[in-house]
Design a protein around this motif. Sequence first.
Motif, PDB file in Angstrom:
ATOM      1  N   LEU A  76       0.861  -1.183   0.000  1.00 28.26           N
ATOM      2  CA  LEU A  76       0.000   0.000   0.000  1.00 28.26           C
ATOM      3  C   LEU A  76       0.893   1.226   0.000  1.00 28.26           C
ATOM      4  CD1 LEU A  76      -2.831   1.251   0.152  1.00 28.26           C
ATOM      5  CD2 LEU A  76      -2.628   1.172   2.663  1.00 28.26           C
ATOM      6  N   ASN A  77       0.726   2.088  -1.037  1.00 21.87           N
ATOM      7  CA  ASN A  77       1.600   3.244  -1.210  1.00 21.87           C
ATOM      8  C   ASN A  77       0.798   4.536  -1.228  1.00 21.87           C
ATOM      9  OD1 ASN A  77       3.206   5.140  -3.403  1.00 21.87           O
ATOM     10  ND2 ASN A  77       4.566   4.014  -2.051  1.00 21.87           N
ATOM     11  N   PHE A  78       1.315   5.541  -0.509  1.00 22.22           N
ATOM     12  CA  PHE A  78       0.734   6.883  -0.496  1.00 22.22           C
ATOM     13  C   PHE A  78       1.792   7.858  -0.985  1.00 22.22           C
ATOM     14  CE2 PHE A  78       0.354  10.974   1.742  1.00 22.22           C
ATOM     15  CZ  PHE A  78      -0.900  11.369   1.313  1.00 22.22           C
ATOM     16  N   ASN A  79       1.453   8.649  -2.016  1.00 25.67           N
ATOM     17  CA  ASN A  79       2.408   9.592  -2.593  1.00 25.67           C
ATOM     18  C   ASN A  79       1.686  10.906  -2.892  1.00 25.67           C
ATOM     19  OD1 ASN A  79       4.142  11.012  -4.456  1.00 25.67           O
ATOM     20  ND2 ASN A  79       5.247   9.089  -4.739  1.00 25.67           N
ATOM     21  N   LYS A  80       2.214  11.991  -2.296  1.00 24.13           N
ATOM     22  CA  LYS A  80       1.572  13.288  -2.517  1.00 24.13           C
ATOM     23  C   LYS A  80       2.582  14.403  -2.356  1.00 24.13           C
ATOM     24  CE  LYS A  80      -2.381  16.164  -1.290  1.00 24.13           C
ATOM     25  NZ  LYS A  80      -3.570  16.365  -0.436  1.00 24.13           N
ATOM     26  N   ARG A  81       2.384  15.465  -3.144  1.00 21.60           N
ATOM     27  CA  ARG A  81       3.199  16.667  -3.032  1.00 21.60           C
ATOM     28  C   ARG A  81       2.332  17.799  -2.496  1.00 21.60           C
ATOM     29  NH1 ARG A  81       7.929  18.686  -4.585  1.00 21.60           N
ATOM     30  NH2 ARG A  81       8.512  16.725  -5.591  1.00 21.60           N
ATOM     31  N   PHE A  82       2.823  18.469  -1.429  1.00 19.95           N
ATOM     32  CA  PHE A  82       2.139  19.606  -0.821  1.00 19.95           C
ATOM     33  C   PHE A  82       3.014  20.842  -1.052  1.00 19.95           C
ATOM     34  CE2 PHE A  82       1.471  15.770   1.592  1.00 19.95           C
ATOM     35  CZ  PHE A  82       0.106  15.702   1.781  1.00 19.95           C
ATOM     36  N   GLY A  83       2.798  21.533  -2.139  1.00 17.54           N
ATOM     37  CA  GLY A  83       3.636  22.703  -2.417  1.00 17.54           C
ATOM     38  C   GLY A  83       5.085  22.299  -2.576  1.00 17.54           C
ATOM     39  N   SER A  84       5.925  22.708  -1.631  1.00 13.28           N
ATOM     40  CA  SER A  84       7.355  22.390  -1.669  1.00 13.28           C
ATOM     41  C   SER A  84       7.674  21.069  -1.003  1.00 13.28           C
ATOM     42  CB  SER A  84       8.159  23.509  -0.992  1.00 13.28           C
ATOM     43  OG  SER A  84       7.950  24.738  -1.643  1.00 13.28           O
ATOM     44  N   HIS A  85       6.664  20.430  -0.438  1.00 13.61           N
ATOM     45  CA  HIS A  85       6.873  19.190   0.304  1.00 13.61           C
ATOM     46  C   HIS A  85       6.416  17.990  -0.525  1.00 13.61           C
ATOM     47  CE1 HIS A  85       7.412  21.702   3.915  1.00 13.61           C
ATOM     48  NE2 HIS A  85       6.397  22.404   3.423  1.00 13.61           N
ATOM     49  N   SER A  86       7.166  16.917  -0.429  1.00 11.58           N
ATOM     50  CA  SER A  86       6.801  15.673  -1.100  1.00 11.58           C
ATOM     51  C   SER A  86       6.914  14.525  -0.104  1.00 11.58           C
ATOM     52  CB  SER A  86       7.710  15.414  -2.301  1.00 11.58           C
ATOM     53  OG  SER A  86       7.382  14.194  -2.919  1.00 11.58           O
ATOM     54  N   VAL A  87       5.858  13.689  -0.034  1.00  9.51           N
ATOM     55  CA  VAL A  87       5.814  12.587   0.925  1.00  9.51           C
ATOM     56  C   VAL A  87       5.497  11.289   0.176  1.00  9.51           C
ATOM     57  CG1 VAL A  87       4.667  11.642   2.960  1.00  9.51           C
ATOM     58  CG2 VAL A  87       5.067  14.103   2.798  1.00  9.51           C
ATOM     59  N   ASP A  88       6.232  10.255   0.499  1.00  7.88           N
ATOM     60  CA  ASP A  88       6.007   8.926  -0.086  1.00  7.88           C
ATOM     61  C   ASP A  88       6.072   7.905   1.059  1.00  7.88           C
ATOM     62  OD1 ASP A  88       5.774   6.729  -1.700  1.00  7.88           O
ATOM     63  OD2 ASP A  88       7.880   6.718  -2.315  1.00  7.88           O
ATOM     64  N   VAL A  89       4.968   7.196   1.300  1.00 12.22           N
ATOM     65  CA  VAL A  89       4.881   6.239   2.403  1.00 12.22           C
ATOM     66  C   VAL A  89       4.451   4.881   1.841  1.00 12.22           C
ATOM     67  CG1 VAL A  89       3.825   5.694   4.629  1.00 12.22           C
ATOM     68  CG2 VAL A  89       4.283   8.073   4.019  1.00 12.22           C
TER      69      VAL A  89
END
Length: 364
Positions: A76-89
């Motif tokens: 299960l993968n979560f990937n999102k960019r919040f403005g200048s932030h990028s998160v991949d879990v």
Amino acid sequence: ETRLNEQFFTRTVVSARQYVDVLFLKYFKFTNNVSVDFQNQYDGSFENTLVGDGAPAGRADREFGSVTGFTASQLLNFNKRFGSHSVDVLAGHETFNQLLQGQRGFRQGQSLSGNTELNNFTTINAATSYTDRYRIESFFSRANYDFKGKYFVSASLRRDGNSRFSEDARWGTFWSVGGGWNINKEEFFKVSWVDLLKIRSSYGVVGVADGIGFYAYQGLYTFANNANEPGIVQSQTAFLNKKLTWELNKQFDIGTDFSLFKGRLIGSFEYYNRVSQDLLFNIPQPLSSGALTLTQNTATMYNRGVELQLEGTIIKTKDFSFSLGVNLSTVKNLITSMPEKVPEFIAGTKKYTVGVSIFDYWLR
């Protein structure tokens, strides 16, 4: 002898892969993987009656073995960019199941020349078979964070169960953390001839369960038949082996990557220090114990050193380029501690004790 003898083998390998991706809620992806790997191998040999190890009787050997591996994982993968932030879990589960089977026949005393099949030989030297099973169960997670391509942070956590250890010592928890900094993207760092300057570091703990056989914790016997009279002898004791557990590798590294002059000179420099704890060794036993060796967790040691890699483009034109690369690595190995009950032991050409390297020879 080379002309008269025979040696051949046939190997068949089949691999199958299947996966399904399910995308939902815009930022999530679920992946289901299933894979099967199958391999069998047939080996045969014949040693002639005229010259060599098979003479004068002649002998033939036939061996068949197969390995079937099954792996299934759910991710299960979560990937999102919040403005200048990028998160991949990522979170996942994986199971691995392996079955190994084999048979061997070995006979001597050839009856008729030209036929090398086993039924053309009179005396049975060996007729054996085996079945082994091996399983690993894993639960794991990983998280990566990136800010403006300047700062990077990552972490991982996993828990593994291995069938080579007893139920009381089967599971181990392992983890890692790491980070990086792209200095060349900072406002205060404006050097025209520097394309990349990155500093990175990480620390992690990994479990090892290799080189100890499939049933290291169990009490085992081996067959020792005397002609037609059946018999067994103890080959492995279970008393201490139930405490057998994972060998741990704890590694720290820090390094830098760089690119200069529009990629004409690139390279990296790294320092590493890996501490290996509870090393798995087969310890020689007194003859009175009834077992030749006993698999145990023993020494703690370190491997440390530096690694340097450089590559430069010396000539670069529209139609031609010439590059030269060089790498350098150093390693220092030292045993730093031994368990109180096993202060030292000799295995083959090595003697393991505090203050020496595992690569040092112990010879006359």
